[in-house]
Motif scaffolding. Structure first.
Motif, PDB file in Angstrom:
ATOM      1  N   ARG A  13     -34.066  80.880   9.367  1.00 50.96           N
ATOM      2  CA  ARG A  13     -34.008  79.614   8.619  1.00 50.96           C
ATOM      3  C   ARG A  13     -34.150  79.870   7.124  1.00 50.96           C
ATOM      4  O   ARG A  13     -33.437  79.279   6.312  1.00 50.96           O
ATOM      5  CB  ARG A  13     -35.093  78.652   9.091  1.00 50.96           C
ATOM      6  N   LEU A  14     -35.057  80.761   6.736  1.00 54.13           N
ATOM      7  CA  LEU A  14     -35.231  81.087   5.321  1.00 54.13           C
ATOM      8  C   LEU A  14     -33.989  81.770   4.756  1.00 54.13           C
ATOM      9  O   LEU A  14     -33.566  81.485   3.631  1.00 54.13           O
ATOM     10  CB  LEU A  14     -36.466  81.969   5.131  1.00 54.13           C
ATOM     11  N   ALA A  15     -33.387  82.670   5.528  1.00 51.21           N
ATOM     12  CA  ALA A  15     -32.181  83.373   5.072  1.00 51.21           C
ATOM     13  C   ALA A  15     -31.011  82.407   4.908  1.00 51.21           C
ATOM     14  O   ALA A  15     -30.246  82.504   3.936  1.00 51.21           O
ATOM     15  CB  ALA A  15     -31.823  84.492   6.048  1.00 51.21           C
ATOM     16  N   VAL A  16     -30.858  81.476   5.838  1.00 52.97           N
ATOM     17  CA  VAL A  16     -29.789  80.474   5.738  1.00 52.97           C
ATOM     18  C   VAL A  16     -30.029  79.573   4.532  1.00 52.97           C
ATOM     19  O   VAL A  16     -29.106  79.287   3.762  1.00 52.97           O
ATOM     20  CB  VAL A  16     -29.680  79.664   7.046  1.00 52.97           C
ATOM     21  N   ASP A  17     -31.261  79.154   4.327  1.00 48.64           N
ATOM     22  CA  ASP A  17     -31.585  78.318   3.171  1.00 48.64           C
ATOM     23  C   ASP A  17     -31.265  79.056   1.869  1.00 48.64           C
ATOM     24  O   ASP A  17     -30.706  78.472   0.940  1.00 48.64           O
ATOM     25  CB  ASP A  17     -33.058  77.910   3.218  1.00 48.64           C
ATOM     26  N   GLU A  18     -31.598  80.327   1.801  1.00 48.20           N
ATOM     27  CA  GLU A  18     -31.304  81.135   0.618  1.00 48.20           C
ATOM     28  C   GLU A  18     -29.797  81.226   0.389  1.00 48.20           C
ATOM     29  O   GLU A  18     -29.325  81.169  -0.750  1.00 48.20           O
ATOM     30  CB  GLU A  18     -31.906  82.534   0.760  1.00 48.20           C
ATOM     31  N   LEU A  19     -29.014  81.361   1.447  1.00 51.40           N
ATOM     32  CA  LEU A  19     -27.559  81.443   1.325  1.00 51.40           C
ATOM     33  C   LEU A  19     -26.985  80.138   0.775  1.00 51.40           C
ATOM     34  O   LEU A  19     -26.116  80.164  -0.116  1.00 51.40           O
ATOM     35  CB  LEU A  19     -26.939  81.768   2.684  1.00 51.40           C
ATOM     36  N   ILE A  20     -27.459  79.008   1.252  1.00 53.85           N
ATOM     37  CA  ILE A  20     -26.978  77.712   0.762  1.00 53.85           C
ATOM     38  C   ILE A  20     -27.355  77.533  -0.710  1.00 53.85           C
ATOM     39  O   ILE A  20     -26.557  77.067  -1.523  1.00 53.85           O
ATOM     40  CB  ILE A  20     -27.522  76.553   1.623  1.00 53.85           C
ATOM     41  N   THR A  21     -28.566  77.935  -1.069  1.00 52.92           N
ATOM     42  CA  THR A  21     -28.984  77.864  -2.473  1.00 52.92           C
ATOM     43  C   THR A  21     -28.138  78.804  -3.328  1.00 52.92           C
ATOM     44  O   THR A  21     -27.711  78.434  -4.429  1.00 52.92           O
ATOM     45  CB  THR A  21     -30.483  78.199  -2.599  1.00 52.92           C
ATOM     46  N   ALA A  22     -27.854  79.999  -2.836  1.00 50.33           N
ATOM     47  CA  ALA A  22     -27.007  80.946  -3.575  1.00 50.33           C
ATOM     48  C   ALA A  22     -25.609  80.376  -3.789  1.00 50.33           C
ATOM     49  O   ALA A  22     -24.996  80.600  -4.842  1.00 50.33           O
ATOM     50  CB  ALA A  22     -26.941  82.280  -2.840  1.00 50.33           C
ATOM     51  N   TYR A  23     -25.112  79.635  -2.830  1.00 51.57           N
ATOM     52  CA  TYR A  23     -23.811  78.975  -2.963  1.00 51.57           C
ATOM     53  C   TYR A  23     -23.842  78.005  -4.149  1.00 51.57           C
ATOM     54  O   TYR A  23     -22.973  78.031  -5.019  1.00 51.57           O
ATOM     55  CB  TYR A  23     -23.472  78.245  -1.656  1.00 51.57           C
ATOM     56  N   ALA A  24     -24.850  77.130  -4.191  1.00 46.88           N
ATOM     57  CA  ALA A  24     -24.958  76.155  -5.275  1.00 46.88           C
ATOM     58  C   ALA A  24     -25.087  76.846  -6.626  1.00 46.88           C
ATOM     59  O   ALA A  24     -24.431  76.458  -7.599  1.00 46.88           O
ATOM     60  CB  ALA A  24     -26.147  75.228  -5.034  1.00 46.88           C
ATOM     61  N   VAL A  25     -25.902  77.877  -6.702  1.00 45.84           N
ATOM     62  CA  VAL A  25     -26.109  78.593  -7.965  1.00 45.84           C
ATOM     63  C   VAL A  25     -24.819  79.282  -8.415  1.00 45.84           C
ATOM     64  O   VAL A  25     -24.460  79.243  -9.597  1.00 45.84           O
ATOM     65  CB  VAL A  25     -27.279  79.593  -7.829  1.00 45.84           C
ATOM     66  N   ALA A  26     -24.095  79.898  -7.493  1.00 45.69           N
ATOM     67  CA  ALA A  26     -22.843  80.577  -7.841  1.00 45.69           C
ATOM     68  C   ALA A  26     -21.832  79.583  -8.417  1.00 45.69           C
ATOM     69  O   ALA A  26     -21.181  79.865  -9.431  1.00 45.69           O
ATOM     70  CB  ALA A  26     -22.261  81.295  -6.627  1.00 45.69           C
ATOM     71  N   VAL A  27     -21.710  78.412  -7.788  1.00 45.61           N
ATOM     72  CA  VAL A  27     -20.774  77.400  -8.297  1.00 45.61           C
ATOM     73  C   VAL A  27     -21.240  76.894  -9.661  1.00 45.61           C
ATOM     74  O   VAL A  27     -20.448  76.812 -10.603  1.00 45.61           O
ATOM     75  CB  VAL A  27     -20.619  76.236  -7.296  1.00 45.61           C
ATOM     76  N   ASP A  28     -22.517  76.572  -9.795  1.00 44.24           N
ATOM     77  CA  ASP A  28     -23.028  76.037 -11.057  1.00 44.24           C
ATOM     78  C   ASP A  28     -22.922  77.044 -12.190  1.00 44.24           C
ATOM     79  O   ASP A  28     -22.615  76.679 -13.320  1.00 44.24           O
ATOM     80  CB  ASP A  28     -24.482  75.599 -10.905  1.00 44.24           C
TER      81      ASP A  28
END
Length: 158
Positions: A13-28
């Motif tokens: 769950r923590l790894a998936v959450d980190e991946l979703i956050t990394a997605y947002a940061v990469a786009v931003d």
């Protein structure tokens, strides 16, 4: 469920959450190399509901890089994340899906400084994830834009 299985689930769950956050940061941040690295080799993204394209992660990264130059500032907020682990090839936890809402305020790049208009949009993401030898990766991202608003800021008070 054993303590070992519970710990593994929490770690996933923590790894998936980190991946979703990394997605947002990469786009931003406009980090398109990082964006592509978040996907499986055959990963796809679909931005058609927001006026974009659908295609492979590399193709979509190119489109995002070009289209998002219109915005001097992006701040992607991905909230209300609902995560489910799924079954692939008779094993548990190989795939996951996340449904999450987003709010995306963006500052239009203009010479007008702080009076440039803002675009704010919101909707829902559907993320499909796959556990790989490199960890969790996105196999599909689908954007469902529900609304958008373009507004000019008020002039500063004198």
């Amino acid at each position: 469920m054993t303590q070992r299985a519970e710990l593994a689930t929490v770690m996933d769950r923590l790894a998936v959450d980190e991946l979703i956050t990394a997605y947002a940061v990469a786009v931003d941040d406009g980090d398109w190399t990082a964006y592509r690295g978040l996907f499986t080799a055959d990963g796809r993204a679909d931005y058609r509901s927001a006026g974009g394209i659908e295609g492979g992660a590399g193709q979509v990264a190119g489109w995002l890089a070009e289209s998002l130059t219109l915005f001097a500032m992006r701040q992607h907020l991905i909230v209300n994340r609902r995560l489910r682990f799924d079954v692939l090839e008779h094993d548990t936890g190989d795939t996951a899906s996340v449904r999450a809402d987003y709010l995306n305020p963006m500052r239009v790049a203009a010479d007008g400084g702080p009076t440039a208009p803002d675009l704010v949009c919101g909707g829902r993401y559907a993320f499909a994830l796959l556990r790989t030898s490199q960890g969790w990766r996105l196999s599909e991202v689908v954007v469902e834009e529900k609304w958008r608003r373009l507004r000019a800021e008020s002039a500063p008070a004198s």
